[in-house]
Design an enzyme around this catalytic site. Structure first.
Site, PDB file in Angstrom:
ATOM      1  N   HIS A 203      -7.138  -4.811  10.174  1.00 25.43           N
ATOM      2  CA  HIS A 203      -6.881  -4.571   8.747  1.00 25.43           C
ATOM      3  C   HIS A 203      -5.578  -5.209   8.296  1.00 25.43           C
ATOM      4  CE1 HIS A 203      -4.879  -0.469   9.803  1.00 25.43           C
ATOM      5  NE2 HIS A 203      -3.926  -1.161   9.197  1.00 25.43           N
TER       6      HIS A 203
ATOM      7  N   ASP B 199      -7.515  -2.907  14.297  1.00 28.63           N
ATOM      8  CA  ASP B 199      -8.892  -3.259  13.918  1.00 28.63           C
ATOM      9  C   ASP B 199      -8.938  -4.471  12.980  1.00 28.63           C
ATOM     10  OD1 ASP B 199      -7.841  -2.181  11.610  1.00 28.63           O
ATOM     11  OD2 ASP B 199      -9.236  -0.500  11.469  1.00 28.63           O
TER      12      ASP B 199
ATOM     13  N   ASP C 218       0.811  -1.216   0.000  1.00 26.15           N
ATOM     14  CA  ASP C 218       0.000   0.000   0.000  1.00 26.15           C
ATOM     15  C   ASP C 218       0.843   1.264   0.000  1.00 26.15           C
ATOM     16  OD1 ASP C 218       0.972  -0.387   2.578  1.00 26.15           O
ATOM     17  OD2 ASP C 218      -0.967  -0.854   3.443  1.00 26.15           O
TER      18      ASP C 218
ATOM     19  N   GLU D   3      -9.548  -1.871   5.382  1.00 27.93           N
ATOM     20  CA  GLU D   3     -10.205  -1.598   6.652  1.00 27.93           C
ATOM     21  C   GLU D   3     -11.420  -2.511   6.831  1.00 27.93           C
ATOM     22  OE1 GLU D   3      -8.715   0.009   8.748  1.00 27.93           O
ATOM     23  OE2 GLU D   3      -8.217   2.084   8.261  1.00 27.93           O
TER      24      GLU D   3
HETATM   25  C1  GLP Z   1      -0.439   0.189   8.689  1.00 32.76           C
HETATM   26  C2  GLP Z   1      -0.135  -0.594   7.389  1.00 32.76           C
HETATM   27  C3  GLP Z   1      -0.325  -2.071   7.603  1.00 32.76           C
HETATM   28  C4  GLP Z   1       0.283  -2.443   8.928  1.00 32.76           C
HETATM   29  C5  GLP Z   1      -0.544  -1.856  10.047  1.00 32.76           C
HETATM   30  C6  GLP Z   1       0.062  -2.048  11.429  1.00 32.76           C
HETATM   31  O1  GLP Z   1      -1.431   1.111   8.635  1.00 32.76           O
HETATM   32  N1  GLP Z   1      -0.834  -0.196   6.239  1.00 32.76           N
HETATM   33  O2  GLP Z   1       0.274  -2.788   6.520  1.00 32.76           O
HETATM   34  O3  GLP Z   1       0.290  -3.832   9.088  1.00 32.76           O
HETATM   35  O4  GLP Z   1      -0.884  -0.532   9.805  1.00 32.76           O
HETATM   36  O5  GLP Z   1       1.090  -1.153  11.665  1.00 32.76           O
HETATM   37  P1  GLP Z   1       2.168  -1.346  12.820  1.00 32.76           P
HETATM   38  O6  GLP Z   1       3.034  -2.473  12.384  1.00 32.76           O
HETATM   39  O7  GLP Z   1       2.911  -0.043  12.861  1.00 32.76           O
HETATM   40  O8  GLP Z   1       1.413  -1.651  14.045  1.00 32.76           O
END
Ligand code: GLP
Length: 256
Positions: free
Chosen positions: A134, A132, A63, A139
């Site tokens: 995702h 959440d 992404d 989402e």
């Molecule tokens: C982000 C990314 C995800 C990631 C998630 C968790 O928004 N788009 O790919 O897995 O949130 O992030 P973190 O690893 O900083 O907790």
């Protein structure tokens, strides 16, 4: 789903790194799906230290934020070059990250899907998970059949990611993300989750019903998905003793 529970993030990451390293050694022109966020940082550090050969590897990131200049320190483009690509011998043209600055988002998204197919599909997709549930930026209530497209972030995700931007109002509202259908086509998924803020999302994804309200739960339908968790992230799993027992009784060749 294969649930691998380790005492801490380092131990869980080191198993994940061995899984990725094995793929790159067995298939030097592997296609890797990569993730951003704080979770895979340790993994990238470990892979860099392993001095693997990335020359023929192709990568597709999950992404990117819409509207952030590529050079912005919080763009996923910057994140990937800073934390992985500039430290390994990857071939620049083999790196793919959705273009969040395009004027034609639908076109870029369709092209991204074609590029993934053209590369032969993703051999291994690295995933984190949002609080959440995702995956990528899919989402809750994202279509479980979705493909690469634009998404609007939830308030919760914008709050979660505000720590990288200094304040919530600086977090973009829109992103381009691979779809859940896209992720499900990867031949292998490797999801990492650390810390108790992820415990609920993990318990729902592994032991709850398959539902778009926890997008990661669709991974129950994926034939080869491994979850590398630390104890806090695994703390709400009801069958954690069973998962530990299974992993500790696996033949060595199946562990990585
Ligand atoms: C982000 C990314 C995800 C990631 C998630 C968790 O928004 N788009 O790919 O897995 O949130 O992030 P973190 O690893 O900083 O907790």
């Amino acid at each position: 789903m294969e649930i691998i529970i380790q005492p801490g993030a380092e131990a869980a990451t080191s198993i994940a790194a061995r899984i990725v390293a094995r793929l790159l050694r067995e298939k030097p022109d592997a296609v890797l799906g990569l993730a951003t966020g704080s979770t895979p940082l340790l993994l990238y550090r470990e892979l860099i230290a392993m001095k693997l050969d990335w020359r023929k590897v192709t990568t597709f990131n999950l992404d990117e934020y819409v509207g952030l200049p590529q050079a912005h320190p919080q763009s996923y483009h910057s994140f990937m070059w800073e934390n992985l690509f500039r430290h390994v011998n990857i071939t620049k043209k083999n790196v793919h990250i959705p273009d969040g600055n395009t004027k034609d988002i639908p076109n870029i998204c369709a092209k991204y899907e074609k590029q993934i197919k053209g590369a032969g599909g993703i051999d291994l997709q690295v995933l984190g998970i949002g609080t959440d549930g995702h995956i990528g930026f899919n989402e809750p209530t994202s279509s479980l059949a979705s493909r690469t497209r634009i998404k609007t972030l939830t308030q919760r995700t914008r709050q979660d990611n505000a720590r990288f931007f200094g304040s919530e109002d600086k977090v973009p509202h829109h992103v381009i993300t691979m779809g859940i259908g896209t992720i499900m086509e990867a031949r292998q998924n490797l999801l990492l989750a650390f810390g108790n803020t992820k415990a609920r999302a993990i318990a729902e994804a592994v032991e709850g019903p398959i539902t778009s309200t926890n997008p990661a739960s669709i991974l129950q339908m994926h034939p080869v998905t491994k979850l590398c968790l630390d104890e806090p992230a695994a703390s709400q799993l009801k069958r954690s003793d069973y998962y530990r027992w299974v992993y500790s009784n696996k033949p060595d060749w199946q562990k990585y």
